[in-house]
Design an enzyme around this catalytic site. Sequence first.
Site, PDB file in Angstrom:
ATOM      1  N   ASN A 242     106.549 -61.341 -32.225  1.00 23.49           N
ATOM      2  CA  ASN A 242     105.577 -62.430 -32.321  1.00 23.49           C
ATOM      3  C   ASN A 242     104.134 -61.978 -32.174  1.00 23.49           C
ATOM      4  O   ASN A 242     103.217 -62.672 -32.574  1.00 23.49           O
ATOM      5  CB  ASN A 242     105.887 -63.503 -31.262  1.00 23.49           C
ATOM      6  CG  ASN A 242     106.038 -62.939 -29.880  1.00 23.49           C
ATOM      7  OD1 ASN A 242     106.875 -62.065 -29.653  1.00 23.49           O
ATOM      8  ND2 ASN A 242     105.250 -63.406 -28.938  1.00 23.49           N
TER       9      ASN A 242
ATOM     10  N   GLN B 274     110.611 -65.799 -34.867  1.00 26.23           N
ATOM     11  CA  GLN B 274     109.556 -65.530 -35.842  1.00 26.23           C
ATOM     12  C   GLN B 274     110.131 -65.072 -37.189  1.00 26.23           C
ATOM     13  O   GLN B 274     109.377 -64.707 -38.092  1.00 26.23           O
ATOM     14  CB  GLN B 274     108.589 -64.456 -35.304  1.00 26.23           C
ATOM     15  CG  GLN B 274     107.894 -64.840 -34.005  1.00 26.23           C
ATOM     16  CD  GLN B 274     106.783 -65.884 -34.195  1.00 26.23           C
ATOM     17  OE1 GLN B 274     106.387 -66.215 -35.308  1.00 26.23           O
ATOM     18  NE2 GLN B 274     106.280 -66.407 -33.085  1.00 26.23           N
TER      19      GLN B 274
ATOM     20  N   THR C   9     121.749 -85.849 -24.099  1.00 28.67           N
ATOM     21  CA  THR C   9     121.644 -86.650 -25.323  1.00 28.67           C
ATOM     22  C   THR C   9     120.816 -85.898 -26.354  1.00 28.67           C
ATOM     23  O   THR C   9     119.741 -85.366 -26.031  1.00 28.67           O
ATOM     24  CB  THR C   9     120.981 -88.006 -24.998  1.00 28.67           C
ATOM     25  OG1 THR C   9     121.799 -88.662 -24.033  1.00 28.67           O
ATOM     26  CG2 THR C   9     120.837 -88.871 -26.236  1.00 28.67           C
TER      27      THR C   9
ATOM     28  N   CYS D 149     102.269 -67.393 -26.242  1.00 28.23           N
ATOM     29  CA  CYS D 149     103.454 -67.966 -25.617  1.00 28.23           C
ATOM     30  C   CYS D 149     103.481 -67.752 -24.112  1.00 28.23           C
ATOM     31  O   CYS D 149     104.408 -68.156 -23.449  1.00 28.23           O
ATOM     32  CB  CYS D 149     104.708 -67.341 -26.218  1.00 28.23           C
ATOM     33  SG  CYS D 149     104.634 -67.317 -27.982  1.00 28.23           S
TER      34      CYS D 149
HETATM   35  C1  LIG Z   1     109.691 -64.532 -30.514  1.00 34.67           C
HETATM   36  C2  LIG Z   1     109.637 -65.782 -29.716  1.00 34.67           C
HETATM   37  N1  LIG Z   1     110.665 -66.088 -28.915  1.00 34.67           N
HETATM   38  C3  LIG Z   1     110.680 -67.187 -28.178  1.00 34.67           C
HETATM   39  C4  LIG Z   1     109.632 -68.067 -28.199  1.00 34.67           C
HETATM   40  C5  LIG Z   1     109.694 -69.292 -27.347  1.00 34.67           C
HETATM   41  O1  LIG Z   1     109.727 -70.436 -28.151  1.00 34.67           O
HETATM   42  P1  LIG Z   1     109.608 -71.869 -27.500  1.00 34.67           P
HETATM   43  O2  LIG Z   1     108.325 -71.875 -26.735  1.00 34.67           O
HETATM   44  O3  LIG Z   1     109.595 -72.800 -28.674  1.00 34.67           O
HETATM   45  O4  LIG Z   1     110.771 -72.075 -26.620  1.00 34.67           O
HETATM   46  C6  LIG Z   1     108.512 -67.789 -28.993  1.00 34.67           C
HETATM   47  C7  LIG Z   1     107.335 -68.665 -28.970  1.00 34.67           C
HETATM   48  O5  LIG Z   1     106.255 -68.335 -29.302  1.00 34.67           O
HETATM   49  C8  LIG Z   1     108.524 -66.620 -29.788  1.00 34.67           C
HETATM   50  O6  LIG Z   1     107.513 -66.303 -30.584  1.00 34.67           O
END
Ligand SMILES: Cc1ncc(COP(=O)(O)O)c(C=O)c1O
Length: 395
Positions: free
Chosen positions: A158, A186, A247, A333
């Site tokens: 990412n 990604q 749910t 993230c």
């Molecule tokens: C490679 C990867 N894994 C996991 C996630 C986590 O995703 P989420 O925040 O939608 O749970 C992200 C979010 O940017 C990501 O880029």
Amino acid sequence: MQKPIYLDYNATTPTDPRVIDAMLPYFHHDFGNPANTLNSYGWSAESAVKKASEQVAHLIHCKASDLVWNAGATEGNNSVIFGLIRKLKNENPDEKIHFITSNAEHWSVLNSFKAAEKYEKIEVTYMPVNVEGMISVEELKKHLKPHTKLVSLIWVNNEIGSINPVEELAQVCQENKIYFHTDATQAVGKIDVNLEKTPVHFLTFSAHKFYGPKGVGALYIRSQNPSIHIEPFILGGGHQNNRRSGTLNVPGIVGAGAAAAICEKEMTEDSQRTHDFCVQLYNLLKVNLPGVEINGPTLTHRSPINLSLIMPASIDLFLPALSGLAFSQGSACHTVETSSSHVLSAIGRSPMQASRTIRLSLGRWTNESEILEAARLISNAFKGISGYAYLHDTN
Ligand SMILES: Cc1ncc(COP(=O)(O)O)c(C=O)c1O
């Protein structure tokens, strides 16, 4: 006030208006609970969820019933790691357990493994990625142990857009009877993800990375060759065949399905366009700021939406000049992380290079005038550094 140009599609994507249209009926008109099989409200919700599972399954070439809907990749990654630990410990409480991952994974994987070490006493190896942010088959083979039970490797990084050779890595695990998980957040909707060709046991993703809504995703658990059962991570009323209770978020799931169906039709064209724009943006920047360097693989071997670049000076100093752009420094993230990225350090970048890194990520609505304007803004922001040339207005 004009909004900045959005170049942060790795962080999240806008929900496609066609996806919103598909979701809307499920908030008010068809609002039933799919777990309620006694009335037509429940039936129509149930069939909408089934259709969405089929749409996602079609995109990634798997069985629709192998998908477990959840709140996204963070939940999926936690579920695989802790669900598998519970299963293994339940089957054989005295067995030694070794897991393998890399040092360039998403935090939802890394922190789950750290918790597994701390609270579950699992032995975890964090393999070093190469300078391009990838793990090779040879590297993986070096770290296998007789008691290795799980390998978890990201499909597309990412932060720096590296693409792991997941098909071959999964093959190694299959040959050694080791579970293989890939965080494909990604990858889905951007590159070809084909589970008929790629023998992964678990795969995780979030819909908001491919023009679906936030807070919904799925965990794929293979049910054939071999058939896998892990303990549920979220317990409750036994929904989804007791794989994840709660749910179902029907509008969100319908949105994920609709987004997957659009990707199936448009992904090739979308990815070619964003790739071409990445190349164009990089070339424009290179003319004006010759010292600019790419993090991760070359432009031909990376995610079609990601451009991670080292600029001539620390980004922090230039934020006002870059305010016309919405971008990230490392990953978006991790809420406290700014310039100190574990991924950049894993590929050998210094803290200074990390502080100079800008992550630009492109998507379905990125257009050429935005690319030209982004090149102009970035070039002008750094024009004074080391005598770089000034790029004139493109409009
Ligand atoms: C490679 C990867 N894994 C996991 C996630 C986590 O995703 P989420 O925040 O939608 O749970 C992200 C979010 O940017 C990501 O880029």
